[in-house]
Structure formats: C-alpha cells, structure tokens
Write a protein that holds these residues in place. Structure first.
Motif, short mmCIF file in Angstrom:
data_model
loop_
_atom_site.label_atom_id
_atom_site.label_comp_id
_atom_site.label_asym_id
_atom_site.label_seq_id
_atom_site.Cartn_x
_atom_site.Cartn_y
_atom_site.Cartn_z
N GLU A 1 0.83 -1.21 0.00
CA GLU A 1 0.00 0.00 0.00
C GLU A 1 0.86 1.26 0.00
OE1 GLU A 1 -2.74 -0.35 3.27
OE2 GLU A 1 -4.03 -1.74 2.17
N THR A 2 1.94 1.25 0.77
CA THR A 2 2.86 2.38 0.83
C THR A 2 3.52 2.60 -0.53
OG1 THR A 2 3.24 2.02 3.18
CG2 THR A 2 4.91 3.28 2.00
N TRP A 3 3.98 1.53 -1.15
CA TRP A 3 4.62 1.57 -2.46
C TRP A 3 3.66 2.15 -3.50
CZ3 TRP A 3 9.24 -0.07 -4.82
CH2 TRP A 3 9.19 -0.32 -6.18
N LEU A 4 2.46 1.60 -3.54
CA LEU A 4 1.48 2.06 -4.53
C LEU A 4 1.10 3.52 -4.32
CD1 LEU A 4 -0.82 -1.08 -4.66
CD2 LEU A 4 0.73 -0.28 -6.47
N THR A 5 0.94 3.93 -3.07
CA THR A 5 0.60 5.32 -2.77
C THR A 5 1.70 6.25 -3.26
OG1 THR A 5 -0.79 4.69 -0.90
CG2 THR A 5 0.11 6.93 -0.88
N LEU B 1 -5.75 1.76 -0.93
CA LEU B 1 -6.11 0.77 0.07
C LEU B 1 -6.41 -0.52 -0.70
CD1 LEU B 1 -6.74 0.02 3.00
CD2 LEU B 1 -9.08 0.76 2.60
N LEU B 2 -5.61 -1.54 -0.45
CA LEU B 2 -5.81 -2.79 -1.18
C LEU B 2 -7.07 -3.49 -0.69
CD1 LEU B 2 -2.15 -4.13 -1.23
CD2 LEU B 2 -3.44 -3.14 -3.11
N ILE C 1 -6.68 -4.81 -8.10
CA ILE C 1 -8.08 -4.53 -8.38
C ILE C 1 -8.45 -3.26 -7.61
CG2 ILE C 1 -10.46 -5.36 -8.29
CD1 ILE C 1 -8.59 -6.99 -10.15
N LEU C 2 -8.91 -2.26 -8.34
CA LEU C 2 -9.29 -0.99 -7.73
C LEU C 2 -10.72 -1.05 -7.21
CD1 LEU C 2 -7.89 1.32 -10.54
CD2 LEU C 2 -6.84 0.87 -8.32
#
Length: 186
Positions: free
Chosen positions: A24-28, A36-37, A67-68
């Motif tokens: 989550e940190t990486w994607l943000t 938020l996964l 998946i969003l």
C-alpha cells in the motif's frame, strides 16, 4: 539490468508480496494518491511481455496487478535502476505495454525508481510521454521506514537499503565542508 539490480528487484518483489502495508505504501508513492488494497494482487518480476502489434518481447522489472475500488484492474509496470543508467527506449517500450493494457480496458501506468539524480532526472524527462512517476530508492526507504510495527524482514530490507546507499544520504557536516577544499584526489 545488472546482477545488483536483478537482486534488488527480487528483494522488493518479495517485500511487496509478503507485506501488505509495504505494498500500500509503495502504490501510494508510485501513483501519487492513497491506495487501500481491497483484494489480492499479483507481483511478477522479469516476466516476458509481448508488445502489442510487434514481435518484440521485453521483461519489465515488476508488473503489479491490483483490483481498484469498483472492480477495475490496474497494471503498474516498474523499472528499477541501481548502478546502470536510465534507458529511454526501454521506458518507451513499457509505454507500449501500458497502451495495450488500456486497449483491453485496464488502467495502466509506468513508474521508475532510481538510485541517483542522473537516473531519476533522465526518467523525469519522460513524465507525461512514457511514464507517470519517477522516484528515488531513498523515497521508498523513507516511506517504508514510516510503517508502524515493521516485520523483521522489512527491517532487514531497510537495513540492506541503508548499507547499500539506497536510503537517504547523510547531510554534509560543517567539518567536512571546511576540509573539502584541502582534499586531493587519490
């Protein structure tokens, strides 16, 4: 890619697969907004990808599929550099992969992670043309270091990053600046 870069790719892949908070940190950081996964995600490294309409096969460092909210799929292609220069042609090939994903109805972005100013600034020249974001490994270190209650593996990865100069640099102190003009090349 160099052996060091391949090792780093496999290490970050493992962290992202096993540490949901790190993912989550990486994607943000990569996407520029909080993520938020909600469901499972996949992280592939060095998997062969065919560029749509061409016979060329490339091997992105990471391909992350999430998946969003609303059920839409997002694909993030990531290129990592540690000790080799940014390659614009490589990033443009990734952009072709992302265009193929978008043609199939998926959201897709390309992000770049580098260890030094030359790599990141070179990649930033392609923001809006081929990639969406370019960050430093030190940015990832800082964000991962903010994760509360990190696992032992994440702590070890942070230590690895720090000892391999992939974390934040130490500021120059006044004493070093004072003697700098007097240092000679060895």
């Amino acid at each position: 890619n160099t052996p060091w870069e391949n090792f780093l790719t496999e290490a970050i892949k493992y962290i992202l697969q096993t540490e949901p908070c790190a993912m989550e940190t990486w994607l943000t950081l990569m996407l520029g907004h909080p993520i938020l996964l909600l469901r499972n995600y996949t992280v592939l490294s060095q998997s062969p990808e065919q560029i749509p309409g061409r016979t060329k096969t490339i091997f992105p460092d990471l391909k992350i599929t999430i998946i969003l909210e609303g059920g839409k799929q997002q694909v993030i292609y990531c290129e990592h550099k540690w000790d080799s220069p940014c390659n614009h042609e490589q990033l443009k090939n990734y952009a072709d992969l992302a265009a193929g994903e978008r043609a199939r109805g998926n959201e897709s972005v390309i992000v770049f992670v580098g260890s030094n100013y030359g790599q990141v600034s070179s990649a930033q020249e392609l923001i809006g043309e081929a990639i969406e974001n370019a960050v430093y490994w030190a940015d990832i270190y800082r964000k991962f270091n903010e994760i509360p209650n990190p696992s032992p593996v994440l702590k070890q990865f942070l230590y690895f990053m720090l000892t391999k100069n992939l974390g934040p640099s130490e500021p120059m102190n006044p004493e070093y600046l004072r003697i700098l003009p007097h240092l000679r090349e060895i």
